[in-house]
Each structure stands twice: as C-alpha cells, then as structure tokens.
Motif scaffolding. Structure first.
Motif, PDB file in Angstrom:
ATOM      1  N   GLY A  85     -17.712   1.506  22.372  1.00 52.36           N
ATOM      2  CA  GLY A  85     -16.972   1.021  21.170  1.00 52.36           C
ATOM      3  C   GLY A  85     -17.648   0.720  20.004  1.00 52.36           C
ATOM      4  N   VAL A  86     -18.679  -0.373  20.143  1.00 48.90           N
ATOM      5  CA  VAL A  86     -19.513  -0.785  18.859  1.00 48.90           C
ATOM      6  C   VAL A  86     -20.400   0.337  18.597  1.00 48.90           C
ATOM      7  N   LEU A  87     -21.304   1.039  19.792  1.00 45.54           N
ATOM      8  CA  LEU A  87     -22.159   2.096  19.186  1.00 45.54           C
ATOM      9  C   LEU A  87     -21.162   3.042  18.226  1.00 45.54           C
ATOM     10  N   GLY A  88     -19.908   3.699  18.828  1.00 45.43           N
ATOM     11  CA  GLY A  88     -19.160   4.447  18.114  1.00 45.43           C
ATOM     12  C   GLY A  88     -18.840   4.075  16.600  1.00 45.43           C
ATOM     13  N   SER A  93     -19.711   4.749  11.001  1.00 43.83           N
ATOM     14  CA  SER A  93     -19.570   4.403   9.730  1.00 43.83           C
ATOM     15  C   SER A  93     -20.834   4.922   8.967  1.00 43.83           C
ATOM     16  N   LEU A  94     -21.765   4.887   9.785  1.00 47.42           N
ATOM     17  CA  LEU A  94     -23.277   5.287   8.998  1.00 47.42           C
ATOM     18  C   LEU A  94     -22.779   6.727   8.264  1.00 47.42           C
ATOM     19  N   LEU A 100     -19.403  12.237   4.172  1.00 47.99           N
ATOM     20  CA  LEU A 100     -18.419  12.557   3.734  1.00 47.99           C
ATOM     21  C   LEU A 100     -18.055  12.131   2.096  1.00 47.99           C
ATOM     22  N   ARG A 101     -17.339  12.972   1.494  1.00 46.78           N
ATOM     23  CA  ARG A 101     -16.992  12.813   0.000  1.00 46.78           C
ATOM     24  C   ARG A 101     -15.319  13.122   0.136  1.00 46.78           C
ATOM     25  N   VAL A 117     -19.613  11.053  18.079  1.00 43.26           N
ATOM     26  CA  VAL A 117     -20.363   9.805  18.330  1.00 43.26           C
ATOM     27  C   VAL A 117     -19.741   9.083  19.597  1.00 43.26           C
ATOM     28  N   LYS A 118     -18.326   9.377  19.759  1.00 44.01           N
ATOM     29  CA  LYS A 118     -17.926   8.950  21.098  1.00 44.01           C
ATOM     30  C   LYS A 118     -18.394   9.662  22.437  1.00 44.01           C
TER      31      LYS A 118
END
Length: 313
Positions: A85-88, A93-94, A100-101, A117-118
């Motif tokens: 969960g934390v790694l994902g 977020s990064l 993304l825009r 990422v998951k």
C-alpha cells in the motif's frame, strides 16, 4: 517439584473477519461520539485511521482464510498490505505529479499509473514464493490493493477535514462512509484480478509477463478510469438528456443551479455506472478463480521471463 502443564490451545474463531468488522465498527462509532461530545482534536487521527483501514483489513482477513499454501502467513499478508500500500501510494503520487496534466485522458492516465505501481509492488513483494497459484495471487493482489485503498482513503479523509468554513468532522465521517461502502469494488478487486493472472504464468524462478497479463492490465486500468470518471460521465449524460442548465449569481461567481429532476437523474446515472463497472470486475474475478479448478494450464510459450535472484545471493 513443579509440575508442567501443556499450554492451552488457542480458541479457534470461525469468522475472524466478522469479529474485526464488528469490533472495529463499534470503536469507530465510539470515537465519533467522543469527539462530538468533547471536541478533542487529538482523536481525529484515531477517527481517520479506524475509518480508513476497517473495511480493507476486514476483506483481507476474509481472503486470508481462503489461501491455498502455508507460505501465506499472517505476517506475510500484513507485509503485502502495508508495504504494498505505501509503495503503491508513493510511486503513484510521484508519477502522477510529473506525468499527468488536466486533459481528457487524465482518468485513463491515473488508471494506467496506479494499476502499474500496484502490480509492480505485488510482483516485488511476492517474488520469493515457492508456489504461485492463481488463488494465492488473487489473495495477495487483493491485499496490496486494499492496502493502497486504505492509505488513499486516509489521505482523502484528512483532506476532507479542512473546508472553507473551518474544520469539519462531518465531512470526514461522510468521506469514510462513502469510501468504505465502495472499497470492496475498487483497488482490492482490480489488483486481485492482476494478481491471479500474474501468478497463473509465474514460477519460483521467474516472474512471467505474458500477453494475457498485459491485456488484463489494460482492462483493469480501463475499469479504473471508468470508475474515476463516472461523475463526469453522469454529468454529461444528465445535461444531454435534459434541457440544459440554469445559473445563479453567488459571491464566488456564477454557479449551476440544477433542478430536482436533474439531481435525481445525475445520482441515478452515477451509481448505475459504478454498479456496472463493479459487476464487470466481479464477474471477471469469479471467472478467473473458477478457471483454476480445471486442468493445470501449460506454461506459456511466449512471454518476458524476469529471473528472480534467490534470497541471500
């Protein structure tokens, strides 16, 4: 002489997930009551954590009882839930901040990034498992997905606390209630599908990236994008099916003043769309779980095999 006695056997709880849900729900309600009675802000983190983790932890406990091998221990499930969960959340977020825009493809980009990422976190945390069955892949995938959902909900709940009129505990409670209701049909479901497909072709020595896995990843990302964009889709359909919008002047500018019929239509379209996306995901997962009962499928002839380095080397 002191006489030794055998240690008493630990009592078996037939439905630990039900105990977790009932006790956790009682504690969450008690926290709400105490906060409103005392106004103690020190209890806000307790409220956020309880409300964010209760449903994800309950579903992971329910899935854990259906594991196939002894390799999946409570400690291993906890590791995949928290670390995955934390790694994902951190990786998503990064990537979303830099890639993304605002655009028409924003929701699809979010789906592609978060599911990637998951899946990567799941593959990394489970790489040293000796046996990789479809069911265990589904369970571990759900664990990573629900961990992601829990930390994401905690962030949304904390953000909901701050409003234009000051701190709002009501907004926190409403956010946690809504996300708890829809949590079983979101991140946990999507990553469970990817986990089952990933484990269906992987071995102790290799993580195999097959065409089927890529197609499953794209399909799950599309479900994710449709889920996130359902608010916009329902709004567009509401305006298309009704006579348009009316505007009203406010201190913050001109805002849309929907009619009662438009509000009902919008709400119905949004929840119907979410139900359809959820139904597709549930049917997909059930078909994946049912397929494992048949004859063992041969190893795929084509695919990118990522070798796994044994522990300690």
């Amino acid at each position: 002489m002191a006489q030794s006695y055998p240690a008493p056997a630990a009592p078996m709880i037939r439905r630990p997930w039900l105990r977790i849900l009932s006790v956790g729900l009682a504690l969450w309600i008690a926290t709400i009551v105490v906060i409103f009675l005392t106004g103690n802000p020190n209890l806000v983190p307790t409220l956020v954590l309880l409300g964010s983790f209760l449903v994800p932890v309950t579903f992971v406990a329910w899935a854990f009882q259906r594991r196939e091998t002894g390799e999946i221990t409570p400690a291993f499930i906890l590791n995949t839930f928290l670390a995955g969960g934390v790694l994902g959340v951190l990786a998503a977020s990064l990537l979303e901040s830099y890639l993304l825009r605002p655009s028409w493809w924003l929701f699809l980009g979010v789906g592609l990034i978060e599911e990637a990422v998951k899946l990567a976190a799941l593959a990394f945390l489970t790489r040293h498992l000796h046996a990789k069955s479809v069911r265990d892949g589904i369970i571990l995938g759900a664990s990573v997905g629900f961990g992601f959902a829990a930390f994401e909900t905690a962030g949304y709940s904390f953000t909901a606390l701050f409003t234009i009129d000051g701190l709002s505990l009501t907004q926190v409670v409403q956010t946690e209630l809504l996300r708890s209701v829809i949590a079983p049909f979101g991140h946990g479901l999507w990553t469970a599908i990817l986990g089952g497909v990933l484990f269906s072709a992987s071995t102790r020595e290799h993580i195999t990236i097959t065409r089927r896995l890529i197609l499953a990843y794209l399909g799950v990302a599309l479900l994710h994008a449709l889920w996130d964009s359902m608010h916009v889709i329902a709004l567009f359909l509401t305006l298309l099916l009704t006579e348009g919008v009316k505007y009203q002047a406010t201190p913050h500018g001109w805002l849309v003043r929907p009619s009662g019929g438009q509000v009902m239509l919008f709400t119905g379209l949004q929840w119907t769309g979410l139900a359809v996306v959820s139904l597709v995901g549930v049917i997909w997962l059930r078909a994946l779980a049912a397929a494992r009962r048949g004859p063992q499928a041969p190893a795929p002839r084509y695919g990118w095999r990522v070798p796994i380095r044994p522990p300690g080397t």
